[in-house]
Write a protein that holds these residues in place. Structure first.
Motif, PDB file in Angstrom:
ATOM      1  N   ARG A 232       0.719  -1.247  -0.098  1.00 33.23           N
ATOM      2  CA  ARG A 232       0.193   0.012   0.047  1.00 33.23           C
ATOM      3  C   ARG A 232       0.876   1.378  -0.072  1.00 33.23           C
ATOM      4  O   ARG A 232       0.431   2.207  -0.637  1.00 33.23           O
ATOM      5  CB  ARG A 232      -0.829  -0.149   1.252  1.00 33.23           C
ATOM      6  N   ASP A 233       1.915   1.147   0.680  1.00 33.05           N
ATOM      7  CA  ASP A 233       2.960   2.376   1.042  1.00 33.05           C
ATOM      8  C   ASP A 233       3.487   2.557  -0.649  1.00 33.05           C
ATOM      9  O   ASP A 233       3.521   3.660  -1.095  1.00 33.05           O
ATOM     10  CB  ASP A 233       4.093   2.197   1.662  1.00 33.05           C
ATOM     11  N   ILE A 234       3.872   1.305  -1.426  1.00 27.47           N
ATOM     12  CA  ILE A 234       4.259   1.634  -2.789  1.00 27.47           C
ATOM     13  C   ILE A 234       3.351   2.172  -3.478  1.00 27.47           C
ATOM     14  O   ILE A 234       3.577   3.233  -4.442  1.00 27.47           O
ATOM     15  CB  ILE A 234       4.752   0.023  -3.245  1.00 27.47           C
ATOM     16  N   PHE A 235       2.152   1.683  -3.515  1.00 29.09           N
ATOM     17  CA  PHE A 235       1.191   2.487  -4.405  1.00 29.09           C
ATOM     18  C   PHE A 235       0.795   3.837  -3.918  1.00 29.09           C
ATOM     19  O   PHE A 235       0.824   4.735  -4.880  1.00 29.09           O
ATOM     20  CB  PHE A 235      -0.199   1.787  -4.238  1.00 29.09           C
ATOM     21  N   PHE A 266      -2.438  -2.833  -8.603  1.00 28.96           N
ATOM     22  CA  PHE A 266      -2.137  -3.991  -7.857  1.00 28.96           C
ATOM     23  C   PHE A 266      -2.042  -5.330  -8.799  1.00 28.96           C
ATOM     24  O   PHE A 266      -1.047  -5.992  -8.997  1.00 28.96           O
ATOM     25  CB  PHE A 266      -3.225  -4.569  -6.615  1.00 28.96           C
ATOM     26  N   ARG A 267      -3.246  -5.243  -9.804  1.00 27.28           N
ATOM     27  CA  ARG A 267      -3.077  -6.482 -10.736  1.00 27.28           C
ATOM     28  C   ARG A 267      -2.231  -6.407 -11.762  1.00 27.28           C
ATOM     29  O   ARG A 267      -1.705  -7.219 -12.241  1.00 27.28           O
ATOM     30  CB  ARG A 267      -4.658  -6.608 -11.534  1.00 27.28           C
ATOM     31  N   SER A 268      -1.740  -4.969 -12.156  1.00 24.64           N
ATOM     32  CA  SER A 268      -0.857  -4.813 -13.227  1.00 24.64           C
ATOM     33  C   SER A 268       0.532  -4.393 -13.135  1.00 24.64           C
ATOM     34  O   SER A 268       1.338  -4.472 -14.148  1.00 24.64           O
ATOM     35  CB  SER A 268      -1.473  -3.971 -14.161  1.00 24.64           C
ATOM     36  N   ASP A 269       0.818  -3.672 -11.974  1.00 26.39           N
ATOM     37  CA  ASP A 269       2.146  -2.996 -11.759  1.00 26.39           C
ATOM     38  C   ASP A 269       3.067  -4.150 -11.532  1.00 26.39           C
ATOM     39  O   ASP A 269       2.951  -4.887 -10.635  1.00 26.39           O
ATOM     40  CB  ASP A 269       1.990  -1.817 -10.603  1.00 26.39           C
ATOM     41  N   PRO A 270       4.131  -3.968 -11.969  1.00 25.39           N
ATOM     42  CA  PRO A 270       5.212  -5.059 -11.821  1.00 25.39           C
ATOM     43  C   PRO A 270       5.923  -4.976 -10.474  1.00 25.39           C
ATOM     44  O   PRO A 270       6.170  -6.111  -9.666  1.00 25.39           O
ATOM     45  CB  PRO A 270       6.750  -4.662 -12.822  1.00 25.39           C
ATOM     46  N   SER A 271       5.813  -3.629  -9.592  1.00 29.04           N
ATOM     47  CA  SER A 271       6.363  -3.657  -8.268  1.00 29.04           C
ATOM     48  C   SER A 271       5.240  -4.373  -7.398  1.00 29.04           C
ATOM     49  O   SER A 271       5.875  -4.557  -6.190  1.00 29.04           O
ATOM     50  CB  SER A 271       6.450  -2.371  -7.853  1.00 29.04           C
ATOM     51  N   ALA A 272       4.185  -4.850  -7.654  1.00 28.84           N
ATOM     52  CA  ALA A 272       3.164  -5.487  -6.872  1.00 28.84           C
ATOM     53  C   ALA A 272       3.109  -6.915  -6.986  1.00 28.84           C
ATOM     54  O   ALA A 272       2.849  -7.714  -6.251  1.00 28.84           O
ATOM     55  CB  ALA A 272       1.824  -5.236  -7.102  1.00 28.84           C
ATOM     56  N   LYS A 273       4.152  -7.479  -8.097  1.00 24.73           N
ATOM     57  CA  LYS A 273       4.022  -8.887  -8.253  1.00 24.73           C
ATOM     58  C   LYS A 273       4.485  -9.634  -7.158  1.00 24.73           C
ATOM     59  O   LYS A 273       3.976 -10.743  -6.987  1.00 24.73           O
ATOM     60  CB  LYS A 273       5.184  -9.084  -9.379  1.00 24.73           C
TER      61      LYS A 273
END
Length: 302
Positions: A232-235, A266-273
């Motif tokens: 959540r912080d990254i987002f 969350f579904r698409s960003d590489p940093s959430a993988k």
């Protein structure tokens, strides 16, 4: 009495419902330990404090490798000042009845396995209280691979110990003397490290700030809550840099519109993988209750 008694260990840890070692010690899964290495001390502290576990952290310790994170399952021991009758009784019992070799500290280290951390209460004794030196630290390294020790007492051979890079050791002080005039009265029993309490099988998280002991039945919950905070912080950092939201919006409870935005990211960003194993049902229900315009719980999909 028995050292490292499986019946006692199981009795002490009834809330753990997972796999156990042969001696009854809780065996938190390796995946949870791996994930734990990526979280901060404060992220681990919060879920414990909020559930009434107020005495799990101790920071008044020296650290062999201050920049390294240590994670492992606790093997505990309690030592007291030597009283000759008690000392001879317990030392002889360990040798003759349980087949143990050497002195009390060697018994504990000989029991360690991969990903273990020895957690030792030696009543803050440093002079004649050096629980490990170069040889025993090397044995810890060989046996635990990535573990280490937390010692409420002393160590010796610091220059040699500092060369062992795959483990970490937290301790109270250094002295050139060898261990003497102490007796072990419990192995894999409740153990006090300063202001904190540790039970066998607790997950030990060692950081530059100190150590925290995480009960095994709360380990996965703790790491999942920490990971949720991280992602959540990254987002939030991304959207704040873009100017999409104010800090007040990001820091407050999110409504469904903000959660929808997060869900798409969350579904698409590489940093959430690496966080895709997380689920968000409770958060989504809470967001729906905050909405003023009706029930939006079906609007959000992660």
């Amino acid at each position: 009495m028995k050292f490292d008694n499986s019946e006692d260990i199981v009795q002490l840890t009834p809330q753990w419902q997972g796999e156990r070692f042969p001696n009854g010690r809780p065996k938190v899964p390796e995946d949870v330990l791996r994930r734990m290495r990526k979280i901060t001390l404060e992220e681990a502290w919060g879920p414990l404090w909020n559930r009434g576990y107020a005495f799990q952290f101790e920071g008044d310790l020296k650290i062999v490798h201050p920049d390294n994170i240590m994670v492992g399952r606790a093997v505990t021991a309690v030592l007291v000042p030597k009283r000759p009758d008690l000392h001879e009784t317990l030392l002889n019992y360990g040798h003759e009845q349980e087949g143990r070799k050497g002195f009390f500290n060697q018994w504990v280290i000989d029991s360690l396995v991969e990903d273990d951390v020895a957690v030792i209460d030696m009543f803050d004794k440093v002079h004649l209280g050096t629980y490990v030196g170069g040889n025993l630290s090397t044995a810890i390294s060989t046996r635990t691979k990535r573990g280490g020790a937390v010692i409420w007492g002393g160590i010796r051979d610091n220059q040699q110990v500092a060369e062992i890079e795959n483990i970490n050791i937290y301790y109270r002080g250094s002295d050139p003397t060898a261990i003497a005039d102490v007796t072990m009265v419990g192995m894999n029993v409740p153990t006090r490290i300063g202001r904190a309490i540790c039970l066998p099988g607790d997950v030990v998280l060692g950081t530059p700030s100190g150590v925290i002991f995480i009960p095994p039945h709360l380990a996965e919950l703790t790491v999942a809550q920490a990971e949720k905070s991280q992602v959540r912080d990254i987002f939030g950092f991304v959207r704040l840099k873009e100017g999409a939201y104010s800090t007040a919006q990001i820091d407050a409870a999110w409504n469904s519109a903000l959660w929808n935005d997060f869900a798409a990211w969350f579904r698409s960003d590489p940093s959430a993988k690496e966080y895709q194993h997380l689920t968000w049902e409770k958060e989504l229900e809470d967001a729906a209750r905050l909405d003023d315009g009706g029930d939006h719980r079906h609007d959000v999909r992660l």
